[in-house]
Design a protein around this motif. Sequence first.
Motif, mmCIF file in Angstrom:
data_model
loop_
_atom_site.group_PDB
_atom_site.id
_atom_site.type_symbol
_atom_site.label_atom_id
_atom_site.label_comp_id
_atom_site.label_asym_id
_atom_site.label_seq_id
_atom_site.Cartn_x
_atom_site.Cartn_y
_atom_site.Cartn_z
ATOM 1 N N GLY A 277 -19.060 -16.641 21.993
ATOM 2 C CA GLY A 277 -18.539 -16.594 23.350
ATOM 3 C C GLY A 277 -18.386 -15.204 23.921
ATOM 4 N N GLY A 278 -19.043 -14.205 23.294
ATOM 5 C CA GLY A 278 -18.958 -12.836 23.800
ATOM 6 C C GLY A 278 -17.559 -12.269 23.644
ATOM 7 N N GLY A 279 -17.178 -11.420 24.594
ATOM 8 C CA GLY A 279 -15.817 -10.900 24.596
ATOM 9 C C GLY A 279 -15.614 -9.610 23.832
ATOM 10 N N TYR A 280 -16.694 -8.965 23.381
ATOM 11 C CA TYR A 280 -16.565 -7.693 22.669
ATOM 12 C C TYR A 280 -17.338 -6.621 23.438
ATOM 13 C CZ TYR A 280 -14.729 -10.608 18.958
ATOM 14 O OH TYR A 280 -13.967 -11.510 18.261
ATOM 15 N N ASP A 281 -16.838 -5.391 23.387
ATOM 16 C CA ASP A 281 -17.453 -4.298 24.132
ATOM 17 C C ASP A 281 -18.636 -3.677 23.395
ATOM 18 O OD1 ASP A 281 -15.523 -4.305 26.330
ATOM 19 O OD2 ASP A 281 -14.100 -3.562 24.838
ATOM 20 N N ILE A 282 -18.580 -3.685 22.068
ATOM 21 C CA ILE A 282 -19.648 -3.140 21.234
ATOM 22 C C ILE A 282 -19.921 -4.122 20.104
ATOM 23 C CG2 ILE A 282 -20.272 -1.306 19.603
ATOM 24 C CD1 ILE A 282 -18.752 0.660 21.328
ATOM 25 N N VAL A 283 -21.192 -4.384 19.873
ATOM 26 C CA VAL A 283 -21.610 -5.252 18.767
ATOM 27 C C VAL A 283 -22.355 -4.394 17.756
ATOM 28 C CG1 VAL A 283 -22.904 -7.307 18.080
ATOM 29 C CG2 VAL A 283 -21.848 -7.200 20.353
ATOM 30 N N VAL A 284 -21.915 -4.423 16.516
ATOM 31 C CA VAL A 284 -22.557 -3.657 15.450
ATOM 32 C C VAL A 284 -23.356 -4.606 14.566
ATOM 33 C CG1 VAL A 284 -22.184 -2.231 13.389
ATOM 34 C CG2 VAL A 284 -20.775 -1.872 15.429
ATOM 35 N N ASN A 285 -24.597 -4.233 14.330
ATOM 36 C CA ASN A 285 -25.473 -4.960 13.416
ATOM 37 C C ASN A 285 -25.496 -4.180 12.110
ATOM 38 O OD1 ASN A 285 -27.699 -5.841 11.926
ATOM 39 N ND2 ASN A 285 -29.131 -5.795 13.639
ATOM 40 N N LEU A 286 -24.750 -4.667 11.119
ATOM 41 C CA LEU A 286 -24.762 -4.065 9.778
ATOM 42 C C LEU A 286 -25.645 -4.955 8.916
ATOM 43 C CD1 LEU A 286 -23.740 -1.945 7.752
ATOM 44 C CD2 LEU A 286 -21.804 -3.427 7.297
ATOM 45 N N GLN A 287 -26.879 -4.562 8.744
ATOM 46 C CA GLN A 287 -27.835 -5.443 8.095
ATOM 47 C C GLN A 287 -27.450 -5.677 6.637
ATOM 48 O OE1 GLN A 287 -31.877 -5.382 9.700
ATOM 49 N NE2 GLN A 287 -31.435 -3.325 10.427
ATOM 50 N N GLY A 288 -27.723 -6.888 6.199
ATOM 51 C CA GLY A 288 -27.234 -7.323 4.895
ATOM 52 C C GLY A 288 -27.957 -6.746 3.707
ATOM 53 N N ASP A 289 -28.811 -5.733 3.916
ATOM 54 C CA ASP A 289 -29.496 -5.114 2.782
ATOM 55 C C ASP A 289 -29.041 -3.674 2.567
ATOM 56 O OD1 ASP A 289 -30.634 -3.861 4.945
ATOM 57 O OD2 ASP A 289 -32.696 -4.466 4.515
ATOM 58 N N ALA A 290 -27.879 -3.326 3.123
ATOM 59 C CA ALA A 290 -27.408 -1.938 3.048
ATOM 60 C C ALA A 290 -25.995 -1.867 2.488
ATOM 61 C CB ALA A 290 -27.478 -1.293 4.421
ATOM 62 N N PRO A 291 -25.804 -2.278 1.226
ATOM 63 C CA PRO A 291 -24.443 -2.330 0.674
ATOM 64 C C PRO A 291 -23.828 -0.960 0.416
ATOM 65 C CG PRO A 291 -26.046 -2.739 -1.055
ATOM 66 C CD PRO A 291 -26.818 -2.690 0.229
ATOM 67 N N ALA B 255 -15.833 -14.887 3.699
ATOM 68 C CA ALA B 255 -16.415 -14.394 4.944
ATOM 69 C C ALA B 255 -16.437 -15.481 6.007
ATOM 70 C CB ALA B 255 -17.835 -13.897 4.689
ATOM 71 N N GLU B 256 -16.324 -15.072 7.272
ATOM 72 C CA GLU B 256 -16.546 -15.972 8.396
ATOM 73 C C GLU B 256 -18.050 -16.039 8.653
ATOM 74 O OE1 GLU B 256 -15.444 -16.518 13.161
ATOM 75 O OE2 GLU B 256 -14.689 -14.763 12.046
ATOM 76 N N VAL B 257 -18.583 -17.237 8.837
ATOM 77 C CA VAL B 257 -20.024 -17.429 8.981
ATOM 78 C C VAL B 257 -20.338 -18.066 10.331
ATOM 79 C CG1 VAL B 257 -22.093 -18.526 8.026
ATOM 80 C CG2 VAL B 257 -20.301 -17.689 6.483
ATOM 81 N N VAL B 258 -21.369 -17.545 10.993
ATOM 82 C CA VAL B 258 -21.886 -18.127 12.231
ATOM 83 C C VAL B 258 -23.306 -18.604 11.947
ATOM 84 C CG1 VAL B 258 -22.527 -17.687 14.630
ATOM 85 C CG2 VAL B 258 -20.501 -16.585 13.668
#
Length: 266
Positions: A93-107, A69-72
Amino acid sequence: MSVLIVIPARYASSRYPGKPLATLKGASGDVKSLVQRSWEAACAVSGVDRVVVATDDDRIKTACEAFGAEVVMTSPECANGTERCAEAFDVLGGGYDIVVNLQGDAPLTPAWFVEDLVSGLRQDTAAEVATPVLRCDGRALNGFLEDRKAGRVGGTTAVFTTAHHALYFSKEVVPFTSETYADDDDTPVFHHVGVYAYRPAALGAYAGWKAGPLEQLEGLEQLRFMEHGRQVLCVEVEARGRQFWELNNPEDVPRIEAMMAEMGTP
């Protein structure tokens, strides 16, 4: 419209410390961490340009990089996943039109939940945030009620207008119903699925707002948008025979593993 998925993963959970690294055994016997299974769920979503894990903990960073995985890295001061997504978006640096938050407790989140969510936000130009809701069958509703009777905080429920704009989210079961339902019955209760899609402007504004009383009482980050008058779209999704549950407490591990075995999830 370009789409970024961020998986916020915090080690110091008050209810379940180290939760992202908790392991789940699949139907094939493979044992993987919660954060890895969440990352694999994110990677299965079509139409996504980038998937990153956002964390403040080196143990999570090391584990995530080990499975590719890529990590920030983000601040430990982030109060919730939305704040962590906002910081990760800035770091990238932004640059995306939609940001999705897929929380790490929902596999167990199916790819089409996220795909339908993004599509819903694109279509509803009045909404600044979107989140999925899933009509509870009797089995899911009974699970909610069992958790509350046992004093556990389980899943979240949602109520919304005829236009599917959110009225409220709660860790209590709303609306109230006194009826008894069989496992396969449809109920009037909607399970809020812990995924969000944001327009960047709304995500950026969120981090500058203080948490309001409803967010603090319920412990639900999405209420901050509503307390500041922002429109939250509830996108109804279909289970298609799949079961869904978040890992909120240690007691949820055997429940989710049983679901994975029943569905044949490897």
